[in-house]
Scaffold this active site. Structure first.
Site, PDB file in Angstrom:
ATOM      1  N   ASP A 389      30.659 -10.980  55.432  1.00  0.00           N
ATOM      2  CA  ASP A 389      31.502 -10.267  54.876  1.00  0.00           C
ATOM      3  C   ASP A 389      33.068 -11.451  55.134  1.00  0.00           C
ATOM      4  O   ASP A 389      32.990 -12.075  56.153  1.00  0.00           O
ATOM      5  CB  ASP A 389      32.064  -8.993  54.610  1.00  0.00           C
ATOM      6  CG  ASP A 389      32.713  -8.246  54.138  1.00  0.00           C
ATOM      7  OD1 ASP A 389      33.282  -8.935  53.331  1.00  0.00           O
ATOM      8  OD2 ASP A 389      33.291  -6.906  53.964  1.00  0.00           O
ATOM      9  N   GLU A 392      35.719 -16.665  53.579  1.00  0.00           N
ATOM     10  CA  GLU A 392      36.751 -17.192  52.366  1.00  0.00           C
ATOM     11  C   GLU A 392      36.958 -18.475  53.605  1.00  0.00           C
ATOM     12  O   GLU A 392      36.935 -19.194  53.076  1.00  0.00           O
ATOM     13  CB  GLU A 392      37.705 -17.131  51.959  1.00  0.00           C
ATOM     14  CG  GLU A 392      37.128 -16.046  50.963  1.00  0.00           C
ATOM     15  CD  GLU A 392      37.564 -14.462  51.043  1.00  0.00           C
ATOM     16  OE1 GLU A 392      37.255 -14.032  52.468  1.00  0.00           O
ATOM     17  OE2 GLU A 392      36.241 -13.520  50.478  1.00  0.00           O
ATOM     18  N   ASP A 459      35.742  -7.834  46.639  1.00  0.00           N
ATOM     19  CA  ASP A 459      37.126  -6.598  46.650  1.00  0.00           C
ATOM     20  C   ASP A 459      37.392  -5.942  45.229  1.00  0.00           C
ATOM     21  O   ASP A 459      38.682  -5.909  45.004  1.00  0.00           O
ATOM     22  CB  ASP A 459      37.429  -6.012  47.588  1.00  0.00           C
ATOM     23  CG  ASP A 459      36.947  -6.581  48.970  1.00  0.00           C
ATOM     24  OD1 ASP A 459      35.377  -6.253  49.279  1.00  0.00           O
ATOM     25  OD2 ASP A 459      37.821  -6.448  49.777  1.00  0.00           O
TER      26      ASP A 459
END
Length: 705
Positions: A389, A392, A459
């Site tokens: 998760d 980035e 998300d």
């Protein structure tokens, strides 16, 4: 330093397998790089160095037999279908060998400055800009995952910047028959305007691009796969339903969810243990207070045919036992200015927002250290599936130029982070004996597929508008070389399980997700009495001064398939079983991914390029060659228009009705189904009743121990 003067006397050479052009301090090289492809590099510093060697998207090229020639007007390199011409002034044009032009650098008189504009900055950094001529009627696909909702991206401006829900993969696939990779991890943008196409790296260490010529879109993706590496086939345990929620509080709750599926006679492939299961962020292990016997839990789940997966974040709590060593060894992302604590997030050890470190995935030592922790914290308990998760990495505020990675300045290297994060896990899992390693990632870069990186769309909102955006985002991810893709079914941010409108959205999204490469339930559902806005979980929104939770206080509402009412459960159960019966078909698609890079989820033009309408259909897709899906993308819709591409005949998966292709149809869309068609004569069509019309189980039997 000033830009290279246009008055410098150029020199052009044609070597055995490459062309070299020099003028003043600038150097340009063009060389064959795999079948039907070339690599172009340039530098304003007088020599080519390759900072991406061994760490970028491109691998050592396969065999090719290029030819070069030098004449009074310039030089030419021919490599299979690709022909590249460089004139005496250094201007490049790409052509189909013996045929028409594909693309060309813009002429100075039309763009106001050199098409290839390299401006030295500080140290090894320079600003790189490439302006290409625009072609009438051209359509552009790929370019990673964007949330603008467009399949054809001509006319868009795309930021080359990793962020939650938007994935930077700088690969463009053109309807004219070429693939273009901007092989540069620097922050920048691409402008796909009507007058020009312009690629910009604001401050990087390289000017590097790869261009391939092909007779079809599948051939172009195959050339890209050859150049960057194939994805492993999806492991069998990943083919069915993945169940996840914002957080399962403890070991017993995880087992209880598994029992819920077994009791209802519903197959479950993966059960995810998400955030908050750890002692502290950056210690990467189960909290023994809530997970007293992970070995027994894993053994029981595997005995039920369920693969456990754990969420791994790249963030490190300042109080974590690992932090002193990671700080001393340079294993953490640093700031160029200000304190080296660039993230703000909740953790489980105490209430309130905490400034967290981020581990540096570009550092080989940091990757090895993290894997050692993963081995000790998870692998020894039998965990082999990992959810990566926030890779980035999600660092707020989003100012990459203030970051410093092991590889160099954040402006030059930020976008490559997820490639190396997944690389560390792939190498570790491979060394541990996994034949087809797979990780679930929120971000990726060009080449991530070779490290078994599946990607989900982040998300995203809970709305039909968001659902429409995810469909084209998934198609473009497949056209960017990432075959394994999925979403948070129903959207991540919000959604009340008791709300009839959300139940409708959840059902329609699940019907779409059934035919995506990965089928996955996840989301932060609305829970009675919990009022924290979702964007506060990571501190991305405005601060709430009087709210002091810890990560463990965040639970959310239920998100299992039985959480949305009996009507929804019956529909979702039908589609879960359809997915299970599609396993043989999905296995075949997994092998196609491995050998050709063909994504399972495909736009209509992938198989029907001669049907002109197929290039413009953005609300349908193909799963492989034989299954066409037309999701319901509007609230309350009881019918929708469906394009059946030709030449082919199509069989309705639910009724067996056959229709000729090359036509439009209006299909009714009752809540319990969406339009799905099978190519006439295919094995799927022959087994239609078995796959699509089987019985749905009813809750029965005793609960497993």
């Amino acid at each position: 330093m000033p830009a290279i003067s246009s008055r410098a006397v150029p020199r052009l050479e044609a070597e055995t397998a490459r062309l070299v052009w020099r003028a003043g301090g600038e150097i340009l090289t063009v060389e064959a790089w795999g079948q039907d492809a070339v690599r172009v590099r340039a530098s304003p510093f007088g020599e080519i160095h390759d900072p991406l060697a061994g760490i970028g998207a491109l691998r050592v090229p396969g065999p090719s037999a290029p030819t070069t020639g030098l004449g009074p007007d310039g030089a030419v390199l021919i490599n299979g279908r690709m022909e590249v011409r460089v004139d005496a002034g250094g201007r490049i044009s790409w052509h189909r060998a013996g045929g028409p032009g594909l693309l060309a650098e813009a002429r100075r008189e039309t763009c106001g400055r050199p098409a290839r504009h390299l401006v030295p900055l500080t140290g090894e950094l320079f600003r790189a800009e490439l302006t290409l001529e625009a072609r009438p009627g051209e359509r552009i696909y790929g370019l990673g995952q964007q949330q603008h909702g467009r399949l054809d991206q001509k006319g868009c401006v795309i930021d080359l910047l990793q962020r939650n829900t938007e994935v930077c993969i700088p690969l463009a696939i053109s309807s004219l028959g070429y693939a273009f990779l901007w092989h540069n991890p620097a922050v920048g943008r691409v402008e796909l305007a009507r007058n020009h196409t312009r690629w910009v790296a604001e401050a990087g260490e390289t000017y590097d691009l790869w261009v391939a010529c092909g007779d079809s879109v599948p051939m172009l993706l195959e050339r890209f796969t050859e150049a960057t590496g194939p994805a492993p086939a999806l492991p069998d345990w990943a083919l069915g339903l993945w169940q996840s929620s914002l957080r399962y509080a403890d070991q017993e709750e995880v087992l209880e969810v598994a029992r819920g599926y077994i009791q209802r006679g519903l197959p479950l492939s993966v059960l995810v243990i998400d955030g908050g299961h750890w002692t502290r962020m950056g210690e990467w292990r189960f909290d023994p207070r809530h997970w007293p016997d992970p070995d027994a839990m894993v053994e029981k789940l595997r005995g039920w045919g369920i693969e456990p997966m754990v969420s791994v974040w790249p963030t490190v709590n300042p109080q974590a036992e690992t932090r002193p060593r990671m700080q001393a060894e340079g294993y953490l992302v640093r700031s160029s200015r200000g304190p080296d604590l660039p993230e703000r997030m909740l953790d489980v050890d105490r209430p309130g927002w905490q400034p967290l470190h981020v581990y540096d995935a570009t550092h080989p030592g940091a990757r090895r250290f993290l894997w050692e922790r993963i081995q000790a914290g998870y692998l020894r308990h039998g965990i082999r599936a990992f959810w990566l998760d926030a890779d980035e990495p999600e660092i707020q505020p989003l100012v990459p130029e203030n970051l410093r990675y092991h590889l160099g300045a954040g402006s030059a290297w930020h976008n490559i982070y997820p490639l190396h994060h997944s690389r560390g896990f792939h190498e570790g899992l491979t060394a541990a004996g996994e034949r087809r390693p797979l990780t679930l990632n929120r971000s990726a870069w060009a080449g991530s597929q070779r490290y078994g990186a599946a990607v989900w769309s982040g998300d995203v909102d809970c709305s039909f508008e968001s659902l429409r955006r995810q469909l084209v985002a998934g198609l473009n991810m497949g056209l960017s070389g990432i075959p394994w893709w999925t979403t948070d079914t129903g959207g991540f941010q919000g959604g009340d399980p008791a709300d009839p409108e959300f139940r409708e959205l959840l059902v329609r999204w699940f019907q779409f997700a059934t035919f995506c490469p990965i089928l996955r339930m996840h989301g932060y559902r609305t829970a009675p009495g919990e009022t924290l806005p979702v964007d506060q979980v990571t501190g991305a929104g405005e601060a709430i001064d009087d709210f002091e939770p810890s990560f463990r206080d965040l639970k959310g509402g239920p998100n299992e398939v039985w959480s949305f009412g009996e009507e929804a459960l019956v529909i979702l159960s039908t589609f879960i079983l359809v997915r299970e019966r599609l396993r043989p078909y999905l296995r075949d698609l997994a092998q196609q991914v491995r050998y050709s890079g063909a994504p399972p989820m495909r736009p209509l033009f992938w198989h029907f390029p001669d049907d002109p309408v197929s290039w413009f259909v953005a609300d349908q897709f193909l799963l492989g060659s034989d299954l066409l899906v037309a999701p319901v993308l509007e609230a309350g819709a009881d019918h929708r228009r469906v394009r059946l591409p030709g030449p082919a005949a199509w069989v309705c998966a639910w009724t067996g009705r056959e229709t000729e292709g090359g036509t439009w149809r209006i299909e009714t869309t009752p809540r319990e189904r969406i339009p799905v068609f099978l190519r006439s004569g295919s094995l799927l069509a022959e087994t239609r009743q078995q796959v699509f019309c089987g019985q749905v189980p009813r809750p029965a039997g005793s609960r497993p121990a």
